[in-house]
Design a protein around this motif. Structure first.
Motif, PDB file in Angstrom:
ATOM      1  N   SER A   1       0.428  -1.306   0.213  1.00 55.52           N
ATOM      2  CA  SER A   1      -0.132   0.078  -0.097  1.00 55.52           C
ATOM      3  C   SER A   1       0.742   1.688   0.290  1.00 55.52           C
ATOM      4  O   SER A   1       1.855   1.013   0.145  1.00 55.52           O
ATOM      5  CB  SER A   1      -0.829   0.286   1.289  1.00 55.52           C
ATOM      6  OG  SER A   1       0.037   0.142   2.302  1.00 55.52           O
ATOM      7  N   ASP A   2       0.456   2.338  -0.060  1.00 56.01           N
ATOM      8  CA  ASP A   2       0.886   3.796   0.025  1.00 56.01           C
ATOM      9  C   ASP A   2       2.027   3.460  -0.655  1.00 56.01           C
ATOM     10  O   ASP A   2       3.329   3.975  -0.816  1.00 56.01           O
ATOM     11  CB  ASP A   2       1.784   4.284   1.286  1.00 56.01           C
ATOM     12  CG  ASP A   2       2.232   5.425   1.305  1.00 56.01           C
ATOM     13  OD1 ASP A   2       1.251   6.306   1.436  1.00 56.01           O
ATOM     14  OD2 ASP A   2       3.089   5.005   2.262  1.00 56.01           O
ATOM     15  N   THR A   3       1.864   3.112  -2.150  1.00 61.54           N
ATOM     16  CA  THR A   3       2.894   3.564  -3.384  1.00 61.54           C
ATOM     17  C   THR A   3       3.338   4.902  -3.972  1.00 61.54           C
ATOM     18  O   THR A   3       2.548   6.041  -3.281  1.00 61.54           O
ATOM     19  CB  THR A   3       1.754   2.543  -4.485  1.00 61.54           C
ATOM     20  OG1 THR A   3       0.815   3.070  -5.326  1.00 61.54           O
ATOM     21  CG2 THR A   3       1.542   1.632  -4.290  1.00 61.54           C
ATOM     22  N   GLN A   4       4.351   4.737  -4.393  1.00 62.75           N
ATOM     23  CA  GLN A   4       4.631   5.845  -4.184  1.00 62.75           C
ATOM     24  C   GLN A   4       4.654   6.464  -5.776  1.00 62.75           C
ATOM     25  O   GLN A   4       4.032   5.273  -6.691  1.00 62.75           O
ATOM     26  CB  GLN A   4       5.996   5.830  -4.000  1.00 62.75           C
ATOM     27  CG  GLN A   4       6.633   5.705  -2.500  1.00 62.75           C
ATOM     28  CD  GLN A   4       5.598   6.994  -1.230  1.00 62.75           C
ATOM     29  OE1 GLN A   4       6.445   8.004  -1.538  1.00 62.75           O
ATOM     30  NE2 GLN A   4       4.348   6.619  -1.090  1.00 62.75           N
ATOM     31  N   ARG A   5       4.879   7.164  -6.353  1.00 61.57           N
ATOM     32  CA  ARG A   5       5.091   7.628  -7.621  1.00 61.57           C
ATOM     33  C   ARG A   5       5.632   6.735  -8.531  1.00 61.57           C
ATOM     34  O   ARG A   5       5.542   6.095  -9.115  1.00 61.57           O
ATOM     35  CB  ARG A   5       6.028   9.287  -7.792  1.00 61.57           C
ATOM     36  CG  ARG A   5       5.829  10.160  -9.153  1.00 61.57           C
ATOM     37  CD  ARG A   5       3.845  10.755  -9.476  1.00 61.57           C
ATOM     38  NE  ARG A   5       4.061  10.873 -10.901  1.00 61.57           N
ATOM     39  CZ  ARG A   5       3.056  11.086 -11.558  1.00 61.57           C
ATOM     40  NH1 ARG A   5       1.694  11.218 -10.937  1.00 61.57           N
ATOM     41  NH2 ARG A   5       2.569  11.469 -12.388  1.00 61.57           N
ATOM     42  N   VAL A   6       7.368   6.890  -7.613  1.00 63.61           N
ATOM     43  CA  VAL A   6       8.111   5.606  -8.259  1.00 63.61           C
ATOM     44  C   VAL A   6       8.502   4.850  -7.553  1.00 63.61           C
ATOM     45  O   VAL A   6       8.776   5.373  -6.065  1.00 63.61           O
ATOM     46  CB  VAL A   6       9.723   6.342  -8.676  1.00 63.61           C
ATOM     47  CG1 VAL A   6      11.190   5.266  -9.380  1.00 63.61           C
ATOM     48  CG2 VAL A   6       9.196   7.321 -10.130  1.00 63.61           C
TER      49      VAL A   6
ATOM     50  N   LEU B   1      -1.763  -1.696  -3.326  1.00 63.77           N
ATOM     51  CA  LEU B   1      -3.647  -0.532  -3.681  1.00 63.77           C
ATOM     52  C   LEU B   1      -2.794   0.494  -3.943  1.00 63.77           C
ATOM     53  O   LEU B   1      -2.053   1.229  -3.203  1.00 63.77           O
ATOM     54  CB  LEU B   1      -4.422  -1.732  -1.753  1.00 63.77           C
ATOM     55  CG  LEU B   1      -5.160   0.289  -1.068  1.00 63.77           C
ATOM     56  CD1 LEU B   1      -6.206  -0.480  -2.091  1.00 63.77           C
ATOM     57  CD2 LEU B   1      -4.974  -0.126   0.043  1.00 63.77           C
ATOM     58  N   GLY B   2      -2.912   0.617  -5.136  1.00 59.94           N
ATOM     59  CA  GLY B   2      -2.596   2.620  -5.547  1.00 59.94           C
ATOM     60  C   GLY B   2      -1.697   2.155  -6.989  1.00 59.94           C
ATOM     61  O   GLY B   2      -1.098   1.075  -7.091  1.00 59.94           O
ATOM     62  N   ARG B   3      -1.944   2.881  -7.508  1.00 63.08           N
ATOM     63  CA  ARG B   3      -0.991   3.043  -8.652  1.00 63.08           C
ATOM     64  C   ARG B   3       0.161   3.664  -8.750  1.00 63.08           C
ATOM     65  O   ARG B   3       0.352   3.689  -7.438  1.00 63.08           O
ATOM     66  CB  ARG B   3      -1.510   3.691  -9.687  1.00 63.08           C
ATOM     67  CG  ARG B   3      -3.335   3.031 -10.730  1.00 63.08           C
ATOM     68  CD  ARG B   3      -3.962   4.143 -11.179  1.00 63.08           C
ATOM     69  NE  ARG B   3      -4.900   4.701 -10.167  1.00 63.08           N
ATOM     70  CZ  ARG B   3      -5.876   5.440 -10.304  1.00 63.08           C
ATOM     71  NH1 ARG B   3      -5.691   5.728 -12.211  1.00 63.08           N
ATOM     72  NH2 ARG B   3      -6.678   6.109  -9.893  1.00 63.08           N
ATOM     73  N   SER B   4       1.295   3.050  -9.847  1.00 60.72           N
ATOM     74  CA  SER B   4       2.618   4.098  -9.736  1.00 60.72           C
ATOM     75  C   SER B   4       3.220   4.022 -10.926  1.00 60.72           C
ATOM     76  O   SER B   4       2.785   3.422 -11.721  1.00 60.72           O
ATOM     77  CB  SER B   4       3.697   2.889  -8.817  1.00 60.72           C
ATOM     78  OG  SER B   4       4.913   3.515  -8.511  1.00 60.72           O
TER      79      SER B   4
ATOM     80  N   GLU C   1       5.778  11.534  -1.700  1.00 62.54           N
ATOM     81  CA  GLU C   1       5.553  10.985  -3.307  1.00 62.54           C
ATOM     82  C   GLU C   1       4.597  10.091  -2.850  1.00 62.54           C
ATOM     83  O   GLU C   1       4.214   9.419  -4.103  1.00 62.54           O
ATOM     84  CB  GLU C   1       7.073  10.325  -3.054  1.00 62.54           C
ATOM     85  CG  GLU C   1       8.246  11.860  -3.636  1.00 62.54           C
ATOM     86  CD  GLU C   1       8.043  12.951  -4.332  1.00 62.54           C
ATOM     87  OE1 GLU C   1       7.319  12.046  -6.119  1.00 62.54           O
ATOM     88  OE2 GLU C   1       7.900  14.392  -4.305  1.00 62.54           O
ATOM     89  N   ALA C   2       3.656  10.643  -1.832  1.00 57.38           N
ATOM     90  CA  ALA C   2       2.448   9.272  -2.428  1.00 57.38           C
ATOM     91  C   ALA C   2       1.579   9.709  -3.710  1.00 57.38           C
ATOM     92  O   ALA C   2       1.661  11.016  -4.093  1.00 57.38           O
ATOM     93  CB  ALA C   2       1.415   9.290  -1.810  1.00 57.38           C
ATOM     94  N   ASN C   3       1.816   8.788  -4.700  1.00 55.07           N
ATOM     95  CA  ASN C   3       1.520   8.953  -6.385  1.00 55.07           C
ATOM     96  C   ASN C   3      -0.472   9.290  -5.611  1.00 55.07           C
ATOM     97  O   ASN C   3      -0.729  10.170  -7.299  1.00 55.07           O
ATOM     98  CB  ASN C   3       1.375   7.600  -6.935  1.00 55.07           C
ATOM     99  CG  ASN C   3       0.781   7.785  -8.326  1.00 55.07           C
ATOM    100  OD1 ASN C   3       1.280   8.697  -9.088  1.00 55.07           O
ATOM    101  ND2 ASN C   3       0.116   7.297  -8.966  1.00 55.07           N
ATOM    102  N   LEU C   4      -1.321   8.929  -4.680  1.00 53.15           N
ATOM    103  CA  LEU C   4      -2.279   9.264  -5.205  1.00 53.15           C
ATOM    104  C   LEU C   4      -2.468  11.085  -5.186  1.00 53.15           C
ATOM    105  O   LEU C   4      -3.347  11.615  -5.473  1.00 53.15           O
ATOM    106  CB  LEU C   4      -3.286   8.793  -3.743  1.00 53.15           C
ATOM    107  CG  LEU C   4      -2.375   9.447  -2.615  1.00 53.15           C
ATOM    108  CD1 LEU C   4      -3.220  10.438  -1.821  1.00 53.15           C
ATOM    109  CD2 LEU C   4      -2.974   8.376  -1.666  1.00 53.15           C
ATOM    110  N   GLY C   5      -1.141  11.574  -4.337  1.00 48.08           N
ATOM    111  CA  GLY C   5      -1.150  13.018  -4.241  1.00 48.08           C
ATOM    112  C   GLY C   5      -1.000  13.608  -5.528  1.00 48.08           C
ATOM    113  O   GLY C   5      -2.275  14.355  -5.719  1.00 48.08           O
ATOM    114  N   TYR C   6      -0.211  13.556  -6.404  1.00 50.25           N
ATOM    115  CA  TYR C   6      -0.318  13.675  -8.420  1.00 50.25           C
ATOM    116  C   TYR C   6      -1.841  13.792  -8.534  1.00 50.25           C
ATOM    117  O   TYR C   6      -1.495  14.077  -9.688  1.00 50.25           O
ATOM    118  CB  TYR C   6       0.625  13.185  -8.662  1.00 50.25           C
ATOM    119  CG  TYR C   6       2.121  12.822  -8.058  1.00 50.25           C
ATOM    120  CD1 TYR C   6       2.925  14.360  -9.142  1.00 50.25           C
ATOM    121  CD2 TYR C   6       3.016  13.038  -7.090  1.00 50.25           C
ATOM    122  CE1 TYR C   6       4.455  14.797  -8.152  1.00 50.25           C
ATOM    123  CE2 TYR C   6       4.080  12.828  -6.597  1.00 50.25           C
ATOM    124  CZ  TYR C   6       4.934  13.880  -7.480  1.00 50.25           C
ATOM    125  OH  TYR C   6       6.371  13.679  -6.858  1.00 50.25           O
TER     126      TYR C   6
END
Length: 347
Positions: free
Chosen positions: A128-133, A150-153, A193-198
């Motif tokens: 979880s808590d996937t980062q941008r990279v 659980l999250g894209r990247s 840098e969590a991807n969800l923010g972007y």
């Protein structure tokens, strides 16, 4: 009771016979089987699963890796408490166990994951808590370890994931506020840098552009996803020379801290500043005015996560033939009073 050897000595039966009786082998007579099972229950014998796992090459355990921080420990509305209930309902059908792997916030998640994999304590992973990279995704893909995110990247070209519809939430919230006359709309985003923010900020930017409203970077407030982060966000918004008339929150419990800071400054949520939260969390339901936010079933999300993971594991794939696709999980707006006022637009 230490193990099978002591059980055999207690019964004065060979270890092989005891082992076959415990494992339901047909070459043990029923009277012996009953004696073995009764003695095992009486003496508290439990089979050594670690040894069996080494022999069979599997642990029957799924790991759920989460970030462990002061905020998550203190947060009684922890997102994962609901998700794990759904996960376990799926895994229990296959006698699989779920364990939580809390990675300390001051440790590199990639190194933590490598250590867990090296110890061979799980057959598959949920991250979880996937980062941008996110290096964890590249590592698991190369190691050919079954996993789901659980999250894209942006990492790896093809991996299984389910993610919340952050774009849809931001888009719907902006459209709702613009329809009420708001033009200066702020948004909160994670400081990490969590991807969800972007995803959240980019959807917010596109929604503004559709209405010819210029994107103002000063209205993107990056704070921790916590009540304290909400308090800090309100403080920063109040310091702006031209205050916004509305704010959209990336995390539901931010609203608690945000309300507190606003009211300490004499600014009333729902009257002086429209507020839209993210998820419908139990503690946030006690806020006044009631918070406009989005609803979802954490249990159902957990069920789908479990099904998708097993669909990507060869041993269980046949049970879930249609569950291998990636999913953006929808959320439904629950209108409250926190954004109910209309702003008069001067022509």
């Amino acid at each position: 009771m230490k193990g099978i050897r002591q059980l055999a000595e207690y019964l004065d039966i060979s270890i092989g016979t005891v082992s076959r009786a415990l494992n339901g082998k047909p070459d043990v007579n029923e009277e012996t089987r009953r004696r073995v099972l009764a003695a095992a229950d009486e003496l508290g014998y439990v089979a050594n699963q670690s040894g069996r796992s080494l022999r069979q090459g599997e642990t029957k355990v799924i790991g759920l890796m989460i970030e462990s921080s002061k905020e998550t420990v203190e947060n009684a509305d922890n997102f994962f408490l609901g998700v794990t209930s759904g996960l376990q309902s799926v895994f229990a059908r296959h006698k699989l166990d779920l364990i939580m792997l809390p990675c300390p916030s001051d440790e590199d998640p990639h190194e933590y994951l490598k250590r867990m994999v090296a110890r061979r304590i799980v057959d598959a992973m949920i991250i979880s808590d996937t980062q941008r990279v996110d290096r964890r995704i590249d590592f698991l893909s190369r190691a050919k370890i079954p996993f789901i995110a659980l999250g894209r990247s942006l990492s790896a070209s093809n991996f299984p994931w389910i993610d919340l519809d952050f774009e849809g939430v931001a888009d719907h919230a902006v459209e709702r506020l613009i329809a009420l006359g708001h033009r200066r709309i702020a948004i909160t985003a994670p400081s990490s840098e969590a991807n969800l923010g972007y995803l959240f900020v980019e959807s917010y930017r596109r929604a503004l552009e559709r209405h010819d409203i210029p994107f103002d970077p000063s209205l993107v407030i990056r704070v921790k996803s916590s009540e304290q982060g909400g308090y800090q966000a309100a403080h920063e918004l109040l310091l702006l020379k031209e205050r916004p008339t509305a704010v959209i929150l990336i995390y539901e419990l931010m609203a608690i801290g945000l309300y507190r800071c606003l009211m300490e400054s004499g600014v009333m949520p729902g009257r002086d500043l429209a507020v839209i939260g993210f998820r419908d969390a139990p503690r946030a339901r006690f806020l006044q005015p009631s918070l406009s936010c989005f609803r979802m079933s954490l249990y159902d999300l957990g069920v789908e996560l479990g099904r998708m993971l097993l669909a990507n594991m060869p041993v269980y794939r046949e049970f879930y033939p249609g569950d291998g696709r990636n999913i953006i999980w929808p959320l439904e707006l629950m209108a409250g009073e926190s954004d109910a006022f209309r702003v008069e637009v001067i022509a």
